[in-house]
Structure formats: structure tokens, C-alpha cells
Design an enzyme around this catalytic site. Structure first.
Site, mmCIF file in Angstrom:
data_model
loop_
_atom_site.group_PDB
_atom_site.id
_atom_site.type_symbol
_atom_site.label_atom_id
_atom_site.label_comp_id
_atom_site.label_asym_id
_atom_site.label_seq_id
_atom_site.Cartn_x
_atom_site.Cartn_y
_atom_site.Cartn_z
ATOM 1 N N TYR A 83 0.828 -1.320 0.102
ATOM 2 C CA TYR A 83 0.071 0.166 -0.161
ATOM 3 C C TYR A 83 0.976 1.477 0.068
ATOM 4 C CZ TYR A 83 -3.352 3.581 1.434
ATOM 5 O OH TYR A 83 -4.124 4.698 1.389
ATOM 6 N N LYS A 109 1.055 4.166 -2.996
ATOM 7 C CA LYS A 109 0.707 5.713 -2.506
ATOM 8 C C LYS A 109 1.766 6.561 -3.089
ATOM 9 C CE LYS A 109 -2.928 6.557 -1.834
ATOM 10 N NZ LYS A 109 -4.032 6.492 -2.779
ATOM 11 N N VAL A 148 -7.757 8.416 8.496
ATOM 12 C CA VAL A 148 -8.993 9.043 8.602
ATOM 13 C C VAL A 148 -10.037 8.325 9.067
ATOM 14 C CG1 VAL A 148 -10.755 9.796 6.720
ATOM 15 C CG2 VAL A 148 -8.395 9.974 5.984
HETATM 16 N N1 NAP Z 1 -9.073 6.171 4.639
HETATM 17 C C1 NAP Z 1 -7.931 6.705 5.128
HETATM 18 O O1 NAP Z 1 -7.279 6.653 6.135
HETATM 19 C C2 NAP Z 1 -6.979 7.180 3.939
HETATM 20 C C3 NAP Z 1 -5.908 8.204 4.389
HETATM 21 C C4 NAP Z 1 -5.037 8.365 3.394
HETATM 22 C C5 NAP Z 1 -5.356 8.346 1.990
HETATM 23 N N2 NAP Z 1 -6.538 7.479 1.484
HETATM 24 C C6 NAP Z 1 -6.567 7.352 0.359
HETATM 25 O O2 NAP Z 1 -8.087 7.777 0.017
HETATM 26 C C7 NAP Z 1 -8.694 7.089 -1.191
HETATM 27 C C8 NAP Z 1 -10.064 6.660 -0.655
HETATM 28 O O3 NAP Z 1 -9.709 5.707 0.099
HETATM 29 P P1 NAP Z 1 -11.081 5.344 1.243
HETATM 30 O O4 NAP Z 1 -10.550 5.407 2.582
HETATM 31 O O5 NAP Z 1 -12.286 6.295 1.055
HETATM 32 O O6 NAP Z 1 -11.278 3.956 0.897
HETATM 33 P P2 NAP Z 1 -12.392 2.840 0.714
HETATM 34 O O7 NAP Z 1 -13.634 3.341 1.564
HETATM 35 O O8 NAP Z 1 -11.965 1.501 0.482
HETATM 36 O O9 NAP Z 1 -12.606 3.618 -0.759
HETATM 37 C C9 NAP Z 1 -12.120 3.238 -2.151
HETATM 38 C C10 NAP Z 1 -13.128 3.787 -3.280
HETATM 39 O O10 NAP Z 1 -12.124 3.068 -4.492
HETATM 40 C C11 NAP Z 1 -12.809 2.492 -5.266
HETATM 41 N N3 NAP Z 1 -12.608 1.726 -6.115
HETATM 42 C C12 NAP Z 1 -11.543 0.669 -5.761
HETATM 43 N N4 NAP Z 1 -11.027 0.075 -6.901
HETATM 44 C C13 NAP Z 1 -11.624 0.659 -7.996
HETATM 45 C C14 NAP Z 1 -11.820 0.217 -9.284
HETATM 46 N N5 NAP Z 1 -10.950 -0.476 -10.024
HETATM 47 N N6 NAP Z 1 -12.276 0.791 -10.093
HETATM 48 C C15 NAP Z 1 -13.214 2.168 -9.478
HETATM 49 N N7 NAP Z 1 -13.285 2.404 -8.231
HETATM 50 C C16 NAP Z 1 -12.515 1.499 -7.477
HETATM 51 C C17 NAP Z 1 -13.818 1.705 -4.433
HETATM 52 O O11 NAP Z 1 -15.072 1.260 -4.853
HETATM 53 P P3 NAP Z 1 -15.721 0.067 -4.227
HETATM 54 O O12 NAP Z 1 -16.736 0.703 -3.229
HETATM 55 O O13 NAP Z 1 -16.635 -0.631 -5.559
HETATM 56 O O14 NAP Z 1 -14.836 -0.978 -3.689
HETATM 57 C C18 NAP Z 1 -14.195 2.875 -3.213
HETATM 58 O O15 NAP Z 1 -15.348 3.696 -3.626
HETATM 59 C C19 NAP Z 1 -7.684 6.153 -1.631
HETATM 60 O O16 NAP Z 1 -6.972 6.760 -2.384
HETATM 61 C C20 NAP Z 1 -6.916 6.080 -0.316
HETATM 62 O O17 NAP Z 1 -5.349 5.518 -0.587
HETATM 63 C C21 NAP Z 1 -7.420 7.071 2.615
#
Ligand code: NAP
Length: 331
Positions: free
Chosen positions: A143, A147, A173
Site C-alpha cells: 500500500y 501511494k 482518516v
Molecule cells: N481512509 C484513510 O485513512 C486514507 C488515508 C489516506 C489516504 N487515503 C486514500 O483515500 C482514497 C479513498 O480511500 P477510502 O479511505 O475512501 O477507502 P475505501 O472506502 O476503500 O474507498 C475506495 C474507493 O475506491 C473505489 N475503487 C477501488 N477499486 C476501484 C476500481 N478498480 N475502479 C473504480 N473504483 C475503485 C472503491 O469502490 P468499491 O466501493 O466498488 O470498492 C471505493 O469507492 C484512496 O486513494 C486511499 O488510498 C485513505
């Protein structure tokens, strides 16, 4: 001015969609046919479109007519069940969305969701990292590598294609509208479910998902093109995090601190057992080595100064996260 949000069914994406709609914006939400849409509202200003970051034509169609693009879609997982998938989705997804933006034309700005995983961790908790830092681990987990490499790719393709792109780097988050849950919210959920017998010497910066969503919007409105902005909150050691969580939830925080060699030894046993049972290990040697005696502490000074980003206190973030999981129990 309408905006496209990729990953709109996700934790950050659905909170971002909600805030944009609350501000009176029109939103096009890109989701997959298989996505769970329970966190997306039924709203006259919300258009749902289906696509996949591997499917470039679906992205071109989604981007067309959208002046603003938020690209949050990625696989956020620490699982090792499908090796290569996290990295591949991040790299292909980044290339495909930026190629789609170039082909479609008319996009004024892309806000690209990276992570503090691309910034790194520090050995010195008194010196938080800032946007000048890039992860330099010699053996990062998939991961972290995804990133780091995908954010670098995003900046370089944006320069090559002449795209106005601003990256945001959220920390850990926490908060509502998370159905999976993400590995970040799972730290809270595991605590609430009594699954945390001990703690490690480590720390991180925890931030409310609502502040991260508004940080995305502020980056769209005020960010400098080509820049990155850390969207973090309070830096807190794990022991203190569990202490605060204990006070809020009424649950007992863990009293045992695992020293680094023991944590690594136990992780080796977990991995060995998981290899035999073909399951996910509770912890990995790589993860224990990378977090024990190291800190994910950051400064959000740049976002504060340039975007007027102002995250709420940790106590508030944890209260609303606990409330969400109490009202929406996940197993
Ligand atoms: N949460 C944190 O603590 C955190 C911190 C820093 C950065 N981030 C970044 O924030 C972003 C969103 O993460 P999140 O926390 O919201 O995670 P999440 O709830 O797992 O959301 C990920 C999203 O990406 C979509 N996705 C995954 N593979 C895909 C594909 N092949 N085509 C289209 N959509 C796809 C998922 O769709 P499905 O619903 O269909 O699976 C979901 O809507 C990511 O880039 C993550 O690296 C998160």
C-alpha cells in the site's frame, strides 16, 4: 460547477459527495456495478455513473463535461490476499484517469487523493514531517509503495499532459459513512470490539473524514497547481489514542506494551500460522518493523496557511467515530 468524484462509494468519496451536495454543487459519482451505494444520498443534484479505473473509455465518458475532478478511487487495504492488486490499481487508475482528462478536455483542475503513506514516518516524534518529505523506506508494504509511486506518477503525467493537478495527503482518516470498514477506522472498531490486548510504541495523526472531505474541496478552490497538501489532525501516540478512546467509549484501554523484538517475533508466528491455514496474518513482520518505534506525525501548516484548512480536535473526531459505529455496527 459540476464535479466528478471517483471512488464515490468509498469512505472519503461518499463524505466528499455529501459535502459537495450540501454546498449546492452538482456531482457526478463514479462507482462500480458492484459498489455498495448505501452511503450515497438520493439527491436531485447527484448523477451516478458506472465505470472502473481499469476501463479507460468509462473514465473518458465520466470526465466529459466535468470542469472539476476528484480522483479518490484506489484500493485501500493492508491485506496480502491479492498480491500486486493494490499497486496495479493505483498505477493503472492514475494513468487512466489522467489520460481520460487529457482526451476529454475541458477539465480545469484535478484533486488527486494520495496519502501520508507517500510522505513517510519519522523516528523522532518531536519532528513532524511535512510536504517536502517522501517515503524513503527500502522495503515498504504494497500500500505504501502504491501511494508513493502513484502520487509521483500523477505529478509527472500532469506536467506531461499540461493538467492542473493538486495532490492531497490525508493522514489516518476516521469517521462516518464507512461500510467496509477501512483499515484506519478498523483501529477504532477493533478497540470497541475488545480485540486490542496490547499496544506498540508508535503514533499517528488521526483526522476526521469530514475535515478531509472539506480539505479536498479547499484544495480544489485554493490549492497551488502541482503542490501537495497534508490533511492531518492531531499527532498522538497509540497509548494516548487508546486512553482517549477508552474514556469516550467506557472500554478499558490495553495495559501491556509490546516491545519491538516481541512484536516482530509474534508477527513472524502469525505469518507462519497464516501460511498453514491460508488466512490473513493478524500482523506482519514488515508492518511491525515499519511502525514500531516510528511515528506517522505530520504538520498541516501548509494546508492551514494556504487553504485555511482547520481540522477539529481529536476528541471530537473520536466521539463521532464511536457514535457512527455504535449506530451502524459492523462485524
Ligand atoms: N481512509 C484513510 O485513512 C486514507 C488515508 C489516506 C489516504 N487515503 C486514500 O483515500 C482514497 C479513498 O480511500 P477510502 O479511505 O475512501 O477507502 P475505501 O472506502 O476503500 O474507498 C475506495 C474507493 O475506491 C473505489 N475503487 C477501488 N477499486 C476501484 C476500481 N478498480 N475502479 C473504480 N473504483 C475503485 C472503491 O469502490 P468499491 O466501493 O466498488 O470498492 C471505493 O469507492 C484512496 O486513494 C486511499 O488510498 C485513505
Amino acid at each position: 460547477m459540476p464535479a466528478l468524484v471517483t471512488g464515490a462509494s468509498g469512505h472519503i468519496g461518499s463524505n466528499l459527495v455529501k459535502q459537495l451536495l450540501d454546498q449546492g454543487e452538482k456531482v457526478r459519482a463514479l462507482i462500480r456495478k458492484s459498489s455498495n451505494t448505501a452511503c450515497l444520498p438520493d439527491h436531485k443534484n447527484l448523477e451516478i455513473v458506472y465505470g472502473d479505473v481499469y476501463d479507460r473509455p468509462s473514465l473518458v465518458a465520466a470526465v466529459t463535461g466535468m470542469p472539476f475532478v476528484y480522483h479518490t478511487a484506489a484500493v485501500y487495504s493492508l491485506s496480502r490476499k491479492n498480491p500486486g492488486q493494490i499497486l496495479e490499481t493505483a498505477m493503472q487508475g492514475t494513468r487512466n484517469i489522467l489520460e481520460a482528462v487529457k482526451v476529454a478536455g475541458g477539465v480545469k483542475r484535478v484533486v488527486y487523493t494520495s496519502s501520508v503513506a507517500a510522505v513517510g514516518m519519522t523516528d523522532d516524534p518531536t519532528r513532524p514531517l511535512d510536504e517536502s518529505n517522501w517515503t524513503a523506506d527500502s522495503d515498504p508494504d504494497e500500500y505504501t509503495r502504491a501511494k508513493l509511486e502513484s502520487e509521483k506518477l500523477a505529478h509527472s503525467l500532469a506536467r506531461e499532459f499540461g493538467i492542473d493537478l493538486v495532490a492531497v495527503n490525508p493522514a489516518l482518516v476516521l469517521g462516518a459513512l464507512d461500510l467496509k470498514p477501512t483499515p484506519s477506522n478498523k483501529v477504532v472498531l477493533d478497540f470497541l470490539q475488545g480485540k486490542v490486548p496490547a499496544y506498540l510504541e508508535t503514533g499517528f495523526s488521526a483526522v476526521s473524514v469530514e475535515d478531509v472531505a472539506s480539505g479536498h474541496i479547499l484544495a480544489m478552490q485554493k490549492g497551488r497547481s502541482g503542490e501537495r497538501y497534508i490533511l492531518s489532525g492531531e499527532n498522538v501516540k497509540l497509548v494516548d489514542f487508546f486512553e482517549i478512546l477508552g474514556k469516550i467509549s467506557g472500554k478499558k484501554p490495553p495495559g501491556i506494551k509490546l516491545p519491538r523484538p516481541l512484536a516482530i517475533g509474534m508477527a513472524a508466528m502469525f505469518e507462519f500460522a497464516a501460511g498453514i491455514t491460508k488466512s490473513e496474518p493478524l500482523a506482519t513482520v514488515q508492518a511491525m518493523k515499519s511502525i514500531t518505534n516510528r511515528y506517522g506525525f505530520y504538520s498541516f501548516a501548509r494546508a492551514g496557511k494556504e487553504l485555511s484548512y482547520k481540522p477539529r480536535p481529536l476528541d471530537q473526531t473520536l466521539r463521532s467515530t464511536v457514535e457512527w459505529f455504535e449506530k451502524n455496527p459492523l462485524t
